[in-house]
Design an enzyme around this catalytic site. Structure first.
Site: not given
Ligand code: UDX
Length: 447
Positions: A161, A272
């Site tokens: 993350f 991303c």
């Protein structure tokens, strides 16, 4: 972060990109023994010399430190990273195909290489963001191609993350760690791997593999949704003479909404969000789900950029031969990554209509030069502003936020600032004679 004896895990990392390299250094930093490998020899040469091949705060120091500790090594030979390893992190690229689907060729190749060289029971960990169902494909590949090793090769999902620009800090102090597992061996090995974190109170969430894979896409899509939502609110605010910054502040005070990721601007970029959103949309549609919001998030993101382009045209009248300074080229501060950077998309639009565009960036200027030959670049913000008819804030670098307004006013041809990140206070700009056009906030026009 200390490590109790016997907890050192041998980790092989396949792919030394933003996620892979940060994984290498942080795993070594907590006491594990790590070998990183990459099929690009130049990257391995740089890393072995203690030099990350991309810019990321705190990374170089930690890399040097871990190389000297002896716990971290790099090799161009995948075998070196794989044999003897208990955990194999697959962190290779998963770029989008033309259809939006994630291209998983590199993942498949990495898995095959791991299966070929693994010498002991180990966990193959999907660290790259992959669509749900990838682990089943990985399992099948191993079972079909390497049946003799299959029983010793476990597959797990452990999505990362971290944010670029804060990657080391995010990896060392994550909000949570997510592992998707389907065997006791994987569960126990990953618990040991992450024990230096869990001991300090970081939650370790264990799920089945498909849930872990899906959760990562859901997180990224939801963050992108927040940004696109506030960018759409900004458009309405601009037309209604309201202030999106105040609206966002008020929204954020509701604990159910939360204050983060509500900064209106010229849209999200990076390696991303754009890619993962496309892949998630594609996956949902392949599974027969009508997840139309995902498409709207991307559409609102394009619209946020188009609005900046239209605004510049509206302010400057004819864009031909106007000199426009883009302040910041990286997709966000703290990185030299320009993948899907809004600044570059804007540069291309402006160049296409005949503007003379120069981009300032403290770290990405050089990299961009080869990507867009018609875009002049500089690492000196005042050089970018020299003779400019308009300055556009694209990335909130310190050099941009802390701009010397007096000096900027002296060198610019027209004192016009379009703020695509809402970093300035309009009244301060007015004091220096600027006309100021923020995002979703009332404009301040100097006479
Ligand atoms: C993102 C996720 O945050 C991270 O958890 C995941 O692992 C990878 O993708 P990253 O792409 O590095 O990380 O950057 P992030 O800080 O999330 O910013 C993404 C983009 O959104 C940037 O272009 C940024 O400028 C933009 N953004 C972010 C906004 O426009 N407004 C905001 O409020 C927040």
């Amino acid at each position: 972060m200390g490590l109790e004896s016997g907890e050192c895990v041998k980790v092989g990392v396949i792919g030394t990109g933003h996620v892979g390299l940060v994984t290498c250094v942080t795993m070594a930093a907590v006491g594990h023994e790590v070998v990183g490998t990459d099929n690009e020899a130049e990257k391995i040469d740089l890393l072995t010399a203690g030099r990350p091949w991309f810019f990321e705060p705190a990374l170089e120091d930690l890399l040097k430190e871990q190389l000297s500790s002896g716990r971290l090594t790099f090799s161009t030979e995948p075998q070196q990273a794989i044999e003897d390893s208990q955990v194999l992190m697959i962190s290779v690229g998963t770029p989008p195909r033309a259809s939006g689907e994630a291209n998983l060729v590199a993942v498949e190749k990495a898995v095959q290489t791991v299966a070929r060289y693994a010498t002991k029971e180990c966990v193959i960990v999907e660290k790259s963001t992959v669509p749900t169902g990838t682990a089943s494909r990985v399992r099948l590949t191993i079972d079909r191609m390497y049946p003799q090793n299959a029983a010793d090769l476990h597959v797990a999902s452990n999505p990362e993350f971290l944010r670029e620009g804060h990657a080391v800090q995010d990896a060392m102090e994550p909000d949570r760690i997510l592992v998707g597992v389907d065997s006791d061996f994987s569960r126990e090995t990953l618990r040991t791997l992450y024990s230096p974190w869990t001991r300090t109170g970081v939650p370790l969430v264990e799920t089945d593999i498909a849930t872990a894979e899906l959760a990562k896409h859901a997180c990224n899509a939801f963050l992108a949704l927040k940004i696109s939502f506030i960018n759409s609110v900004a458009e309405v605010c601009e037309r209604a003479d309201a202030d999106v910054v105040k609206v966002a502040e008020l929204m954020g005070m509701d604990a159910r909404i939360g204050p983060h990721f509500l900064n209106a601007g010229m849209g999200y970029g990076g390696s991303c969000f754009p890619k993962d959103l496309m892949a998630f949309e594609r996956l949902a549609s392949q599974l027969g789900c009508d997840f139309g919001i995902l498409h709207e998030i991307a559409r609102a993101n394009e619209r946020a950029l188009d609005r900046v382009f239209e605004k510049i045209g509206d302010i400057l009248w004819n864009l031909e031969d106007k000199r426009i300074a883009l302040l910041g080229l990286a997709f966000k501060p703290g990185t030299d990554d320009t993948r899907f950077a809004p600044a570059l998309a804007l540069a291309e639009k402006l160049i296409a209509v005949g503007s003379d565009v120069i981009g300032f960036d403290p770290v990405a200027a050089e990299i961009v030069r080869s990507d867009i030959p018609d875009l002049a670049t500089t690492t000196n913000i005042y050089e970018a502003l020299e003779g400019a008819d308009c300055a556009v804030v694209c990335t909130e670098w310190d050099e941009v936020v802390g701009l010397d307004l007096r000096r900027a006013a002296e060198v610019m041809n027209q004192k016009v600032v379009v703020d695509g990140r809402n970093v300035f206070e309009g009244e301060k700009l007015r004091e220096h004679g600027f006309s100021y056009f923020p995002t979703g906030r009332p404009r301040i026009v100097s006479e």
